[in-house]
Design an enzyme around this catalytic site. Structure first.
Site, PDB file in Angstrom:
ATOM      1  N   CYS A  73      -3.857  -0.995  -1.962  1.00  0.00           N
ATOM      2  CA  CYS A  73      -4.156   0.421  -2.205  1.00  0.00           C
ATOM      3  C   CYS A  73      -5.155   0.570  -3.355  1.00  0.00           C
ATOM      4  O   CYS A  73      -4.921   0.068  -4.462  1.00  0.00           O
ATOM      5  CB  CYS A  73      -2.852   1.138  -2.563  1.00  0.00           C
ATOM      6  SG  CYS A  73      -3.055   2.895  -2.877  1.00  0.00           S
ATOM      7  N   GLU A  99      -5.519   8.538   9.887  1.00  0.00           N
ATOM      8  CA  GLU A  99      -4.113   8.517  10.324  1.00  0.00           C
ATOM      9  C   GLU A  99      -3.970   9.094  11.727  1.00  0.00           C
ATOM     10  O   GLU A  99      -3.148   8.637  12.519  1.00  0.00           O
ATOM     11  CB  GLU A  99      -3.241   9.355   9.373  1.00  0.00           C
ATOM     12  CG  GLU A  99      -3.119   8.811   7.980  1.00  0.00           C
ATOM     13  CD  GLU A  99      -1.990   7.806   7.828  1.00  0.00           C
ATOM     14  OE1 GLU A  99      -1.139   7.744   8.725  1.00  0.00           O
ATOM     15  OE2 GLU A  99      -2.009   7.076   6.830  1.00  0.00           O
ATOM     16  N   HIS A 116      -8.149   3.530   4.014  1.00  0.00           N
ATOM     17  CA  HIS A 116      -8.305   4.178   5.310  1.00  0.00           C
ATOM     18  C   HIS A 116      -9.755   4.254   5.808  1.00  0.00           C
ATOM     19  O   HIS A 116      -9.994   4.420   6.993  1.00  0.00           O
ATOM     20  CB  HIS A 116      -7.768   5.609   5.246  1.00  0.00           C
ATOM     21  CG  HIS A 116      -6.287   5.691   5.174  1.00  0.00           C
ATOM     22  ND1 HIS A 116      -5.565   5.094   4.161  1.00  0.00           N
ATOM     23  CD2 HIS A 116      -5.387   6.303   5.985  1.00  0.00           C
ATOM     24  CE1 HIS A 116      -4.274   5.345   4.360  1.00  0.00           C
ATOM     25  NE2 HIS A 116      -4.143   6.075   5.453  1.00  0.00           N
ATOM     26  N   ASP A 147       0.860  -1.183   0.000  1.00  0.00           N
ATOM     27  CA  ASP A 147       0.000   0.000   0.000  1.00  0.00           C
ATOM     28  C   ASP A 147       0.895   1.231   0.000  1.00  0.00           C
ATOM     29  O   ASP A 147       2.098   1.146   0.276  1.00  0.00           O
ATOM     30  CB  ASP A 147      -0.884  -0.002   1.259  1.00  0.00           C
ATOM     31  CG  ASP A 147      -1.781   1.233   1.339  1.00  0.00           C
ATOM     32  OD1 ASP A 147      -2.322   1.647   0.301  1.00  0.00           O
ATOM     33  OD2 ASP A 147      -1.922   1.799   2.443  1.00  0.00           O
ATOM     34  N   SER A 148       0.293   2.378  -0.272  1.00  0.00           N
ATOM     35  CA  SER A 148       1.020   3.639  -0.220  1.00  0.00           C
ATOM     36  C   SER A 148       1.528   3.938   1.196  1.00  0.00           C
ATOM     37  O   SER A 148       2.460   4.711   1.361  1.00  0.00           O
ATOM     38  CB  SER A 148       0.091   4.766  -0.661  1.00  0.00           C
ATOM     39  OG  SER A 148      -1.084   4.743   0.135  1.00  0.00           O
ATOM     40  N   CYS A 178     -11.259   3.041  -0.341  1.00  0.00           N
ATOM     41  CA  CYS A 178      -9.949   3.521   0.109  1.00  0.00           C
ATOM     42  C   CYS A 178      -9.553   2.741   1.346  1.00  0.00           C
ATOM     43  O   CYS A 178     -10.401   2.448   2.198  1.00  0.00           O
ATOM     44  CB  CYS A 178     -10.031   5.016   0.428  1.00  0.00           C
ATOM     45  SG  CYS A 178      -8.519   5.680   1.150  1.00  0.00           S
TER      46      CYS A 178
HETATM   47  N1  DGL Z   1      -4.005   3.817   0.076  1.00  0.00           N
HETATM   48  C1  DGL Z   1      -4.760   4.873  -0.566  1.00  0.00           C
HETATM   49  C2  DGL Z   1      -5.999   4.275  -1.225  1.00  0.00           C
HETATM   50  O1  DGL Z   1      -6.503   3.250  -0.839  1.00  0.00           O
HETATM   51  C3  DGL Z   1      -5.162   5.945   0.419  1.00  0.00           C
HETATM   52  C4  DGL Z   1      -3.989   6.784   0.926  1.00  0.00           C
HETATM   53  C5  DGL Z   1      -3.241   7.491  -0.177  1.00  0.00           C
HETATM   54  O2  DGL Z   1      -3.794   8.445  -0.752  1.00  0.00           O
HETATM   55  O3  DGL Z   1      -2.147   7.078  -0.459  1.00  0.00           O
HETATM   56  O4  DGL Z   1      -6.479   4.840  -2.181  1.00  0.00           O
END
Ligand code: DGL
Length: 269
Positions: A72, A151, A185, A9-10, A183
């Site tokens: 992600c 976060e 999060h 993931d990011s 997403c």
């Molecule tokens: N992991 C990203 C997503 O699921 C969310 C956080 C980001 O913008 O990197 O789209």
């Protein structure tokens, strides 16, 4: 096939997907890579996201993963094809499983999606939902402030409620009855989103978490491709590109258990 499954993931949000996988499929070893030095991806161009995604994937392939789960949504929206082209292993994204679950949860055929700006502008959820059923009406809404709220652990009370109201209000006239959290999060904010939806929408809206849907799909894929581990070993190793201040508190929140129980390694990409 006793090699681990790679998940990336990011940042740390993808640990919600790891949590869902560990609940559904306890007998697999996982290596998670969070690109915490370069998060967020959701506000960046598709070219940049593809470049970052390939770097993350190469790192995991070098560690002999048998398949890759792209936790992600933003990467799944814009880079899945590039990853599948380059890597010689199966790659599972979160959008198709989330879209299928979102379509299944709708009786009216009107489905809403909350996601990052990058995911919304890619049109990936519309495509995935219409591939399930071309007659579906899909409405997407960017919800960027949910990422920093999750976060920060600011997932209940007045502030997230106000933010959720702002993001959900434009969906009300579309009379959706299924809402996909597109997403990593957003599952942390699901209770607030459900409460606000109950207040704003005239009839019930089912909130769909793409993390759980992805774990289900992974479970099926392991059998279909003959990739299930015979040892039934459970394990998690975490790789990150940076360890910011509240790292382990935030990570544990997404993972739903203490990160202290698992090895964490800082790497460079
Ligand atoms: N992991 C990203 C997503 O699921 C969310 C956080 C980001 O913008 O990197 O789209």
């Amino acid at each position: 096939m006793d090699e681990p499954i790679g998940v990336f993931d990011s940042g740390l949000g993808g640990l919600t997907v790891v949590h869902a996988i560990r609940e559904r499929i306890p007998g697999e070893r996982l290596i998670y890579l969070g690109d915490t030095a370069r998060v967020p991806y959701g506000t960046r161009s598709a070219e940049t996201v593809v470049k970052y995604a390939l770097a993350c994937a190469r790192q995991l392939v070098a560690r002999d993963v048998k398949m890759l789960v792209v936790a992600c949504n933003t990467v799944s929206a814009v880079a899945l094809e590039a990853l599948r082209e380059e890597l010689g292993i199966p790659v599972l994204g979160v959008i198709e499983p989330g879209a299928r679950a979102g379509a299944r949860a709708s009786r009216s055929g009107r489905v809403g999606v909350l996601a990052t700006s990058g995911t919304v502008s890619s049109g990936a959820y519309e495509r995935a939902l219409r591939a399930v059923d071309p007659s579906l009406q899909v409405v997407t809404q960017a919800a960027p402030l949910f990422v920093p709220l999750a976060e920060e652990g600011w997932v209940e009370g007045e502030v997230p409620e106000r933010v959720a109201e702002r993001y959900l209000a434009p969906l009300v006239p579309h009379e959706i009855d299924s809402l996909v959290l597109g997403c990593t999060h957003y599952p942390l904010l699901a209770p607030v989103i459900r409460d606000v939806a109950r207040r704003l929408f005239p009839s019930e809206v089912t909130v769909v978490d793409s993390a759980a849907a992805t774990a289900l799909e992974l479970d099926r894929l392991l059998d279909e491709r003959g990739l299930r581990s015979s040892r039934g070993e459970r394990g998690l190793e975490v790789l990150v590109t940076d360890q910011p201040g509240a790292f382990s508190i935030v990570a544990s929140r997404f993972l739903g258990e203490s990160l202290g129980d698992f090895p964490v390694e800082s790497i460079d990409l």
